[in-house]
Scaffold this motif. Structure first.
Motif, mmCIF file in Angstrom:
data_model
loop_
_atom_site.group_PDB
_atom_site.id
_atom_site.type_symbol
_atom_site.label_atom_id
_atom_site.label_comp_id
_atom_site.label_asym_id
_atom_site.label_seq_id
_atom_site.Cartn_x
_atom_site.Cartn_y
_atom_site.Cartn_z
ATOM 1 N N VAL A 38 0.861 -1.194 0.000
ATOM 2 C CA VAL A 38 0.000 0.000 0.000
ATOM 3 C C VAL A 38 0.891 1.236 0.000
ATOM 4 C CG1 VAL A 38 -1.657 1.342 1.343
ATOM 5 C CG2 VAL A 38 -1.908 -1.146 1.178
ATOM 6 N N ALA A 39 0.628 2.158 -0.921
ATOM 7 C CA ALA A 39 1.309 3.460 -0.914
ATOM 8 C C ALA A 39 0.443 4.423 -0.123
ATOM 9 C CB ALA A 39 1.514 3.958 -2.333
ATOM 10 N N LEU A 40 1.015 4.946 0.972
ATOM 11 C CA LEU A 40 0.257 5.794 1.888
ATOM 12 C C LEU A 40 0.791 7.223 1.832
ATOM 13 C CD1 LEU A 40 -1.989 5.380 4.092
ATOM 14 C CD2 LEU A 40 -0.127 5.489 5.763
ATOM 15 N N ASN A 41 -0.119 8.195 1.782
ATOM 16 C CA ASN A 41 0.263 9.609 1.746
ATOM 17 C C ASN A 41 -0.598 10.374 2.744
ATOM 18 O OD1 ASN A 41 0.044 12.544 0.605
ATOM 19 N ND2 ASN A 41 1.825 11.672 -0.415
ATOM 20 N N ASP A 42 0.035 11.282 3.493
ATOM 21 C CA ASP A 42 -0.738 12.054 4.479
ATOM 22 C C ASP A 42 -0.726 13.551 4.187
ATOM 23 O OD1 ASP A 42 1.812 12.814 5.159
ATOM 24 O OD2 ASP A 42 1.722 12.101 7.236
ATOM 25 N N GLY A 43 -0.236 13.951 3.003
ATOM 26 C CA GLY A 43 -0.232 15.365 2.624
ATOM 27 C C GLY A 43 0.968 16.142 3.103
ATOM 28 N N SER A 44 1.822 15.549 3.929
ATOM 29 C CA SER A 44 2.977 16.284 4.437
ATOM 30 C C SER A 44 4.100 16.384 3.421
ATOM 31 C CB SER A 44 3.500 15.618 5.721
ATOM 32 O OG SER A 44 3.949 14.292 5.453
ATOM 33 N N THR A 45 4.056 15.546 2.386
ATOM 34 C CA THR A 45 5.092 15.515 1.359
ATOM 35 C C THR A 45 4.513 14.937 0.080
ATOM 36 O OG1 THR A 45 7.215 14.503 0.719
ATOM 37 C CG2 THR A 45 5.864 13.286 2.277
ATOM 38 N N ILE A 46 5.160 15.213 -1.026
ATOM 39 C CA ILE A 46 4.746 14.635 -2.306
ATOM 40 C C ILE A 46 4.979 13.129 -2.319
ATOM 41 C CG2 ILE A 46 6.991 14.952 -3.449
ATOM 42 C CD1 ILE A 46 3.602 15.612 -5.125
ATOM 43 N N LYS A 47 5.890 12.654 -1.453
ATOM 44 C CA LYS A 47 6.283 11.246 -1.461
ATOM 45 C C LYS A 47 5.337 10.398 -0.619
ATOM 46 C CE LYS A 47 11.164 12.424 -2.094
ATOM 47 N NZ LYS A 47 12.516 12.390 -1.490
ATOM 48 N N ASN A 48 5.183 9.137 -1.009
ATOM 49 C CA ASN A 48 4.407 8.168 -0.251
ATOM 50 C C ASN A 48 5.352 7.298 0.567
ATOM 51 O OD1 ASN A 48 2.145 9.033 -1.792
ATOM 52 N ND2 ASN A 48 2.673 7.564 -3.400
ATOM 53 N N ILE A 49 4.812 6.658 1.586
ATOM 54 C CA ILE A 49 5.571 5.616 2.257
ATOM 55 C C ILE A 49 4.902 4.283 1.962
ATOM 56 C CG2 ILE A 49 4.335 5.741 4.492
ATOM 57 C CD1 ILE A 49 7.236 5.250 5.720
ATOM 58 N N GLN A 50 5.702 3.277 1.682
ATOM 59 C CA GLN A 50 5.155 1.960 1.353
ATOM 60 C C GLN A 50 4.855 1.181 2.622
ATOM 61 O OE1 GLN A 50 6.145 -0.499 -2.234
ATOM 62 N NE2 GLN A 50 7.339 -1.655 -0.730
ATOM 63 N N ILE A 51 3.657 0.596 2.653
ATOM 64 C CA ILE A 51 3.230 -0.257 3.753
ATOM 65 C C ILE A 51 3.206 -1.691 3.234
ATOM 66 C CG2 ILE A 51 1.491 -0.655 5.524
ATOM 67 C CD1 ILE A 51 2.604 2.210 5.515
ATOM 68 N N VAL A 52 3.849 -2.604 3.953
ATOM 69 C CA VAL A 52 3.869 -4.012 3.568
ATOM 70 C C VAL A 52 2.994 -4.784 4.552
ATOM 71 C CG1 VAL A 52 5.301 -6.036 3.149
ATOM 72 C CG2 VAL A 52 6.216 -3.754 2.683
ATOM 73 N N ILE A 53 1.943 -5.431 4.031
ATOM 74 C CA ILE A 53 0.969 -6.129 4.875
ATOM 75 C C ILE A 53 0.935 -7.601 4.484
ATOM 76 C CG2 ILE A 53 -1.434 -6.198 5.665
ATOM 77 C CD1 ILE A 53 -1.728 -3.304 4.675
ATOM 78 N N ASP A 54 1.195 -8.468 5.457
ATOM 79 C CA ASP A 54 1.105 -9.908 5.193
ATOM 80 C C ASP A 54 -0.343 -10.284 4.918
ATOM 81 O OD1 ASP A 54 3.810 -10.382 5.553
ATOM 82 O OD2 ASP A 54 3.596 -10.702 7.718
ATOM 83 N N ARG A 55 -0.533 -11.132 3.892
ATOM 84 C CA ARG A 55 -1.893 -11.566 3.548
ATOM 85 C C ARG A 55 -2.241 -12.828 4.322
ATOM 86 N NH1 ARG A 55 -3.862 -11.235 -2.521
ATOM 87 N NH2 ARG A 55 -5.760 -11.560 -1.286
ATOM 88 N N ASN A 56 -2.294 -12.704 5.637
ATOM 89 C CA ASN A 56 -2.730 -13.840 6.452
ATOM 90 C C ASN A 56 -4.224 -13.734 6.720
ATOM 91 O OD1 ASN A 56 -3.011 -11.940 8.595
ATOM 92 N ND2 ASN A 56 -0.823 -12.187 9.067
ATOM 93 N N GLU A 57 -4.745 -14.711 7.384
ATOM 94 C CA GLU A 57 -6.203 -14.762 7.598
ATOM 95 C C GLU A 57 -6.687 -13.568 8.422
ATOM 96 O OE1 GLU A 57 -9.522 -17.871 9.412
ATOM 97 O OE2 GLU A 57 -7.506 -18.584 8.911
ATOM 98 N N ALA A 58 -5.872 -13.145 9.368
ATOM 99 C CA ALA A 58 -6.276 -12.032 10.239
ATOM 100 C C ALA A 58 -6.366 -10.713 9.477
ATOM 101 C CB ALA A 58 -5.289 -11.892 11.396
ATOM 102 N N ASN A 277 13.425 25.493 -0.117
ATOM 103 C CA ASN A 277 12.596 24.838 0.892
ATOM 104 C C ASN A 277 11.507 23.917 0.348
ATOM 105 O OD1 ASN A 277 13.433 26.268 3.612
ATOM 106 N ND2 ASN A 277 13.304 27.874 2.062
ATOM 107 N N CYS A 278 11.294 23.927 -0.949
ATOM 108 C CA CYS A 278 10.180 23.151 -1.529
ATOM 109 C C CYS A 278 10.671 22.268 -2.674
ATOM 110 C CB CYS A 278 9.083 24.092 -2.036
ATOM 111 S SG CYS A 278 8.589 25.369 -0.853
ATOM 112 N N ARG A 279 11.867 21.735 -2.534
ATOM 113 C CA ARG A 279 12.519 21.064 -3.661
ATOM 114 C C ARG A 279 11.746 19.841 -4.160
ATOM 115 N NH1 ARG A 279 16.615 23.676 -6.522
ATOM 116 N NH2 ARG A 279 17.219 22.193 -8.125
ATOM 117 N N ASP A 280 11.250 19.023 -3.245
ATOM 118 C CA ASP A 280 10.548 17.806 -3.678
ATOM 119 C C ASP A 280 9.341 18.134 -4.551
ATOM 120 O OD1 ASP A 280 12.348 16.209 -2.372
ATOM 121 O OD2 ASP A 280 11.074 15.833 -0.630
#
Length: 466
Positions: A38-58, A277-280
């Motif tokens: 999952v690519a997650l973004n919270d508006g604080s930066t143009i960049k996302n952080i990747q979330i890795v989630i195991d596909r287990n039953e839970a 200050n706004c390079r990204d």
């Protein structure tokens, strides 16, 4: 121990091996049999952080509720990223879905949606990469404006939004009234009886804070205003808005040359602030919107602006026409230059920003100081590549008799201007000022081509949504 939320921009700078909590909105989700990314973004930066989630039953029940646009929280471990594009990612432990998002109805599903389409869903477009970058830059530029003037010892003056005077004298103002439009009161002459209105007179939304700003300058020395202004001009173009923001400094004891010096230093400061200050966000816009953006910004910071008399500018344009350059609008001494003329001077002839001065008085406002020739005024316009005029200003007429004569020449109603004329009656002083259209600045800073795309909710003819 409770884990506190960390913003994505800060997570991306952290070392792996820490327990973290991230919250934001899902940009993308992809998965294989074992893992979901999952690519997650919270508006604080143009960049996302990747979330890795195991596909287990839970996790399967949670993953079924995660789609593009959903809002989630993820607590887990910050680990080194195996994939390219980021140094760290989050190996999810606990995932909380705060808000699901219907993937069928979500208006940002389309890849490569046009800016025209996004204007029709302006309430959602801040979630896109482009508009997230634009709005962060807008916020940073507002901060840079305040910090610049504060560092120079200017006072921030709050000028009124509702006024009984027309600064520009063009009459293109939005009227403010509480009168019953179904039963408008009339006087004995059959005209609208404004004495029955809320303020007891005809009032409108302001087109500029300049006149009131001059009052502040003649008391406090140096002031600036920064707020919304309104023009009821029926111009449905990529360069016009009915509601926009203006930055208007006014300075006692500044002549036209001092005014030009300040304008050049001010705008260079803003551009350099963005680069530093706004390079990204700028790099994203440079890649996706305008691949000459950063080089153009750097060019402004490192270039001395040309200072050019209007009369000389007309000669250059006339010579260009003799050499085969075609303009849509005519060129002659006395004409109010169009954007195509301004951009020719900046982009083709000088290839650098130009400050044009010495305009004919007949095409400029009543408050501009008249030159000794009786034909021109000490006006100045700062012209930029891709934009044309980005700043307009002048030395103000400090001579009472000349100001009154000009007001009479133009047939202006003096009743609502006596307070302004008083500044010339009682301790008049040389003073100057200018106005920077904030959205015009943002067009230049972001590389966007339509002014409706640098303000969160554009107000234009026949359009006032949200």
């Amino acid at each position: 121990m409770e884990v506190r939320r960390t913003k994505v921009k800060d997570l991306l700078k952290m070392e792996a091996g820490q327990k973290v909590l991230a919250k934001g909105w899902v940009r993308t989700k992809r998965s294989n049999k074992e893992i979901a990314f999952v690519a997650l973004n919270d508006g604080s930066t143009i960049k996302n952080i990747q979330i890795v989630i195991d596909r287990n039953e839970a996790n399967e029940a949670v993953l079924s509720n995660i789609s593009t646009g959903a809002c989630i929280g993820v607590e887990g471990e910050l680990v080194e990223s195996i994939g390219s594009g980021q140094n760290v990612e989050i190996k999810a432990g606990t995932v909380t879905v705060y808000g699901t998002c219907d993937p069928v109805r979500y208006p940002l599903q389309k890849k490569g949606a046009s800016f025209e389409y996004l204007r029709s869903v302006a309430h959602m477009r801040p979630r896109t990469n482009t508009f997230g970058a634009v709005l962060r830059l807008r916020s940073e530029m507002a901060y840079a404006i305040h910090s610049y003037f504060h560092s120079k010892g200017f006072n921030y003056l709050h000028t009124p939004l509702i006024t009984a005077s027309d600064c520009e004298g063009a009459g293109q103002m939005f009227q403010v009234t509480t009168l019953d439009l179904e039963n408008i009161p009339r006087n004995k002459k059959g005209k609208i009886d404004y004495s029955k209105d809320f303020f007891g007179k005809e009032t409108s939304l302001t087109v500029s804070g300049q006149l009131e700003g001059e009052l502040g300058a003649t008391a406090l020395g140096e002031i600036y205003t920064f707020g919304p202004t309104f023009r009821a001009e029926n111009s449905n173009t990529p360069r016009h808005l009915a509601e926009f923001w203006m930055v208007e400094p006014e300075m006692a004891f500044y002549d036209i040359n001092d005014n030009m010096d300040l304008a050049e230093d001010f705008i260079k400061h803003l551009v350099k602030y963005a680069l530093d200050n706004c390079r990204d966000d700028l790099e994203f816009l440079n890649e996706h919107i305008d691949n000459e953006l950063i080089s153009r910004l750097e060019g402004v910071v490192n270039t001395e602006f040309v200072r050019l008399e209007y009369t000389e500018g007309i000669k250059i344009l006339e010579e260009a026409m003799k050499n085969g350059v075609e303009f849509e609008y005519p060129v002659y001494w006395g004409v109010d230059l169009q954007s195509e003329h301004e951009r020719y001077l900046v982009e083709k002839h000088f290839r650098k920003p130009v400050i044009l001065t010495g305009y004919p008085k007949d095409i400029k406002a009543f408050y501009m100081k008249q030159n000794e020739d009786g034909k021109t005024v000490r006006a100045m316009d700062v012209l930029f590549p891709k934009i044309g005029e980005i700043i307009g200003g002048s030395e103000r007429e400090a001579d009472l008799a000349k100001l009154e004569n000009r007001i009479n020449e133009l047939g202006m109603v003096r009743t609502n201007l006596e307070w302004y004329i008083d500044t010339r009656r009682f301790g008049s002083c040389p003073h100057s000022g200018f106005g920077l259209g904030f959205e015009r600045l943002l067009l230049f800073i972001t590389g966007m081509s339509n002014i409706r795309d640098v303000i969160p909710f554009p107000r234009t003819p026949k359009n006032c949504e949200y």
